[in-house]
Design a protein around this motif. Structure first.
Motif, mmCIF file in Angstrom:
data_model
loop_
_atom_site.group_PDB
_atom_site.id
_atom_site.type_symbol
_atom_site.label_atom_id
_atom_site.label_comp_id
_atom_site.label_asym_id
_atom_site.label_seq_id
_atom_site.Cartn_x
_atom_site.Cartn_y
_atom_site.Cartn_z
ATOM 1 N N GLY A 138 0.778 -1.227 0.000
ATOM 2 C CA GLY A 138 0.000 0.000 0.000
ATOM 3 C C GLY A 138 0.811 1.280 0.000
ATOM 4 N N ALA A 139 2.128 1.191 -0.030
ATOM 5 C CA ALA A 139 2.950 2.406 -0.043
ATOM 6 C C ALA A 139 2.807 3.108 -1.388
ATOM 7 C CB ALA A 139 4.407 2.072 0.229
ATOM 8 N N THR A 140 2.818 4.438 -1.339
ATOM 9 C CA THR A 140 2.741 5.269 -2.530
ATOM 10 C C THR A 140 3.962 6.173 -2.534
ATOM 11 O OG1 THR A 140 0.327 5.213 -2.496
ATOM 12 C CG2 THR A 140 1.354 6.988 -3.746
ATOM 13 N N ILE A 153 10.334 1.104 3.532
ATOM 14 C CA ILE A 153 9.160 1.962 3.473
ATOM 15 C C ILE A 153 7.988 1.128 3.987
ATOM 16 C CG2 ILE A 153 7.670 3.375 2.013
ATOM 17 C CD1 ILE A 153 10.638 4.334 2.164
ATOM 18 N N GLY A 154 7.372 1.574 5.067
ATOM 19 C CA GLY A 154 6.282 0.840 5.694
ATOM 20 C C GLY A 154 5.010 0.852 4.860
ATOM 21 N N ASP A 162 12.778 12.871 -0.746
ATOM 22 C CA ASP A 162 13.891 11.928 -0.667
ATOM 23 C C ASP A 162 13.949 11.263 0.708
ATOM 24 O OD1 ASP A 162 14.706 12.597 -3.243
ATOM 25 O OD2 ASP A 162 16.298 13.944 -2.568
ATOM 26 N N VAL A 163 14.380 10.005 0.701
ATOM 27 C CA VAL A 163 14.573 9.245 1.933
ATOM 28 C C VAL A 163 16.051 8.852 1.977
ATOM 29 C CG1 VAL A 163 13.990 7.101 3.140
ATOM 30 C CG2 VAL A 163 12.201 8.381 1.923
ATOM 31 N N ILE A 168 14.024 4.081 7.900
ATOM 32 C CA ILE A 168 12.755 3.378 8.036
ATOM 33 C C ILE A 168 11.670 4.447 8.057
ATOM 34 C CG2 ILE A 168 11.324 1.907 9.505
ATOM 35 C CD1 ILE A 168 13.921 0.683 10.588
ATOM 36 N N VAL A 169 10.711 4.334 7.132
ATOM 37 C CA VAL A 169 9.615 5.291 7.052
ATOM 38 C C VAL A 169 8.327 4.563 7.414
ATOM 39 C CG1 VAL A 169 8.325 6.866 5.562
ATOM 40 C CG2 VAL A 169 10.788 6.597 5.238
ATOM 41 N N THR A 170 7.634 5.035 8.457
ATOM 42 C CA THR A 170 6.379 4.431 8.863
ATOM 43 C C THR A 170 5.348 5.517 9.132
ATOM 44 O OG1 THR A 170 6.976 4.434 11.208
ATOM 45 C CG2 THR A 170 7.520 2.452 9.960
#
Length: 179
Positions: A138-140, A153-154, A162-163, A168-170
């Protein structure tokens, strides 16, 4: 192409605890079906046979629910787990050993126009996903941004910036109750 497909098969086998053998993955995993079609469509696209490339991509889309533009550049060891609803745009660049799950979009954030209001074709407008990234269901991920090497990416996360590498992105962080 054969060598790339073998790396993709290995990625699926190593990345999915339910995978028992290579033939099962090769004929039974929709992500593998879509990726085989994409590998062929991408070669055709690079050779200038864009209509045929689009037709090959659409055959995979119809069969699997996974929509990968033939222009997208995808490195070795790529694994799409489950896969339904995955969309990968034309100018996306995906590195090596990347894993994504169902309903992930790697797409454009906006569509620039020229002075007359016509869409500008061919500009890089989709994300760059570096090596070793995992993107959960479901990540966009939108726009010409970079998801740094080794990041996670959660699920159900909307990313438009930018990451950095190894991030860790949640959506939310669980916290213990006090008192």
């Amino acid at each position: 192409m054969r060598g790339l497909i073998i790396t993709d098969l290995r990625a699926a086998f190593v990345g999915d605890p339910a995978a028992r053998n290579f033939p099962e993955i090769l004929i039974g995993y929709p992500g593998m079906t879509a990726l085989i079609h994409h590998r062929l469509a991408h070669i055709l696209h690079q050779l200038g046979a864009r209509l045929i490339a689009s037709l090959v991509a659409e055959i995979a889309h119809t069969r699997t629910g996974i929509d990968v533009h033939p222009g997208a550049s995808i490195g070795s060891g790529f694994f799409i787990d489950h896969g339904t609803g995955v969309v990968i745009g034309e100018t996306a660049v995906i590195g090596h050993n990347v894993r994504i799950y169902q309903a992930v979009t790697v797409g454009a954030r906006h569509f620039p126009t020229d002075g007359e209001g016509n869409l500008i074709k061919g500009d890089a407008r989709h994300p760059i996903v570096e090596d070793g990234v995992v993107i959960y269901a479901g990540a966009t991920i939108l726009g010409r941004i970079t998801i740094g090497r080794g990041s996670t990416i959660g699920g159900n996360v909307w990313v438009t910036h930018d990451v950095p590498s190894n991030s860790i992105v949640t959506q939310a962080t669980a916290r213990s109750k006090q008192g």
